[in-house]
Design an enzyme around this catalytic site. Structure first.
Site, PDB file in Angstrom:
ATOM      1  N   ALA A  27       1.369   6.146  15.635  1.00 16.01           N
ATOM      2  CA  ALA A  27       2.153   6.390  16.848  1.00 16.01           C
ATOM      3  C   ALA A  27       2.934   7.690  16.756  1.00 16.01           C
ATOM      4  O   ALA A  27       3.018   8.449  17.725  1.00 16.01           O
ATOM      5  CB  ALA A  27       3.103   5.224  17.093  1.00 16.01           C
ATOM      6  N   GLU A 174      10.602   3.000  -0.171  1.00 11.61           N
ATOM      7  CA  GLU A 174      10.775   3.004   1.281  1.00 11.61           C
ATOM      8  C   GLU A 174      11.674   1.878   1.767  1.00 11.61           C
ATOM      9  O   GLU A 174      11.716   1.566   2.949  1.00 11.61           O
ATOM     10  CB  GLU A 174       9.408   2.923   1.959  1.00 11.61           C
ATOM     11  N   HIS A 250       3.683   0.863   6.113  1.00 10.19           N
ATOM     12  CA  HIS A 250       4.619  -0.036   5.436  1.00 10.19           C
ATOM     13  C   HIS A 250       4.129  -1.471   5.584  1.00 10.19           C
ATOM     14  O   HIS A 250       3.418  -1.800   6.546  1.00 10.19           O
ATOM     15  CB  HIS A 250       6.030   0.048   6.056  1.00 10.19           C
ATOM     16  N   CYS A 371      11.562  -2.244  12.347  1.00  7.88           N
ATOM     17  CA  CYS A 371      11.997  -0.956  11.791  1.00  7.88           C
ATOM     18  C   CYS A 371      13.462  -0.689  12.088  1.00  7.88           C
ATOM     19  O   CYS A 371      14.154  -0.031  11.309  1.00  7.88           O
ATOM     20  CB  CYS A 371      11.159   0.183  12.370  1.00  7.88           C
TER      21      CYS A 371
END
Length: 448
Positions: A27, A174, A250, A371
């Site tokens: 995206a 992350e 992720h 997120c």
């Protein structure tokens, strides 16, 4: 004693733009160079926070970062006044200016990894800021992230903070986007689930061929050690390299967990049966009844999962024991995904309801509901020790809405990033925000 899972959502920053900076994030790359709307993005995020608060969930706010990051540009050789630094970067290295303006800190699932006090050796809640060293625009976040988290969770009796891991590829970290915790109740000892993309030191582990594996096994193991987690309370699992190469950068793009439930795609992990068996065994030893919902690839392809962000959702426990799934509008727009979700809620399983939110501004840059939030499990006494200025209330929602409408632009293109006035607007807004959230001096321009 009561315990809670508190969602601290990232407040979208004033420089929200579509820079296409995240290789491997479909995206982000596909919407590069489009005009963004920072005001709409921030208001969409605030509306989700208020909705969860109104449903009875404890909701918090995590402040954005100062952008453009003039100090980062200075470290790369641009000199002069702040305005001159921005002017020179725009003229000589526009990609670096774009990176220094990224509002990616809005996705606070990458801010840190958090271990609740019930799991840690010293009985405190532990935070390790993520180094995010796979991408330059994210690697510059952790110093401010650490200061903001320190201002939110300041009491050393209850909270412990660790610096980011060494900023090298072998310890790519992350944060919570690759970390899930399972438990019977939030205040009881649980099992922390670390998902990694590759091993830095052991070539026997397979790796993706197209996109980078951002989380390493070694980073996950280091965080577990720093937090004082026991072997009985951790499970390490490798992502399927094939799905990373399809845009699953992720784990939270292909799986989400909460309480005793893991909701995942059939192709999420390597050695899935072994992973599920280990989770089941270790949770059973802690008195929990692990269950999993596996989404078959013949019902929802990986491509559909990536485009809709089905798994980048929030899985929330309600008082009656059922679960609520918070998904982006893109799930309803995808026929196959929406059909699956309808069958899921009608099945009589733990997920009883799906709520849809419009998060288009975030989604177009590659970040969904999961997120945007950092989950922190807190006991009642620990919640009382959190800086009260960051806990969402009706009054705070109103104040932040007015703040956004006052300070944010309604359109931002790449060329606008070269305007030195944008830096002044950002600093003015953030200086006011630190007073609203009672954070003190956390930004470089307030400290230096």
């Amino acid at each position: 004693m009561k315990s809670f899972e508190v969602n601290f959502d990232g407040l979208v920053g004033p420089t929200h733009n579509y820079g296409g900076l995240s290789f491997g994030n479909v995206a982000s790359q596909s919407n590069s160079q489009q005009a963004s709307n920072p005001r709409e993005a921030a208001l969409q995020g605030l509306e989700k926070m208020k909705a969860l608060m109104d449903m009875g969930f404890v909701q918090g706010v995590l402040a954005p970062q100062e952008r453009p990051d003039v100090a980062a540009l200075r470290s790369l050789g641009f000199g002069g006044t702040d305005a001159q630094v921005i002017e020179k970067a725009a003229k000589e290295a526009m990609p670096l200016l774009v990176a220094s303006c990224s509002a990616s800190s809005m996705w606070v699932a990458n801010a840190a990894t958090v271990s609740p006090s019930a799991d840690t050796a010293d009985g405190r809640v532990h935070f390790t800021a993520a180094n995010l060293n796979c991408k330059f625009h994210r690697s510059i976040e952790h110093p401010t992230t650490s200061r903001v988290l320190g201002a939110m969770f300041a009491d050393p009796e209850h909270f412990a903070h660790h610096a980011a891991l060494p900023a090298v590829a072998q310890f790519g970290d992350e944060g919570a986007a690759n970390h899930t915790r399972f438990c019977r109740s939030y205040g009881e000892a649980g099992v922390e689930f670390f998902v990694y993309g590759r091993s830095a030191f052991d070539s026997r582990y397979p790796a993706p061929q197209k996109y980078p594996a951002r989380q390493t096994l070694e980073a996950s193991q280091a965080v577990a050690r720093l937090h004082g987690l026991s072997d009985a309370g951790v499970v390490f699992a490798q992502q399927n390299p094939a799905v990373i190469d399809q845009g699953v950068f992720h784990n939270d793009v292909i799986a989400v967990g909460n309480g005793e439930l893991l909701f995942h795609h059939q192709d999420a992990f390597l050695n899935t049966e072994h992973v599920l068996a280990e989770l089941h065994g270790k949770l059973q030893a802690r008195g929990a009844a692990f269950q999993s919902i596996c989404v078959p690839r013949d019902q929802v392809a990986v491509e559909d999962a990536v485009r809709s962000y089905l798994f980048n959702s929030q899985l929330l426990s309600r008082a009656d024991g059922s679960m609520l799934l918070i998904v982006p509008e893109e799930c309803r727009s995808n026929t196959r995904v929406w059909q699956y979700l309808q069958s899921l809620t009608a099945s009589g399983g733990p997920v009883r309801e799906v709520k849809v939110f419009d998060l288009k501004q975030s989604m177009q840059n590659g970040g969904g509901p999961a997120c945007l939030r950092l989950r922190v499990a807190l006991k009642e006494t620990e919640l009382a020790a959190v800086n009260p200025g960051v806990i969402m209330t009706p009054a705070l929602y109103g104040t932040l809405t007015r703040w956004v409408n006052t300070h944010y632009r309604d359109a931002l293109r790449e060329s606008d990033l070269a305007d030195p006035q944008l830096l002044l607007e950002c600093r003015t807004a953030l200086d006011e925000l630190t007073q609203i959230l009672k954070l003190g001096a956390v930004y470089p321009f307030q400290i230096n």
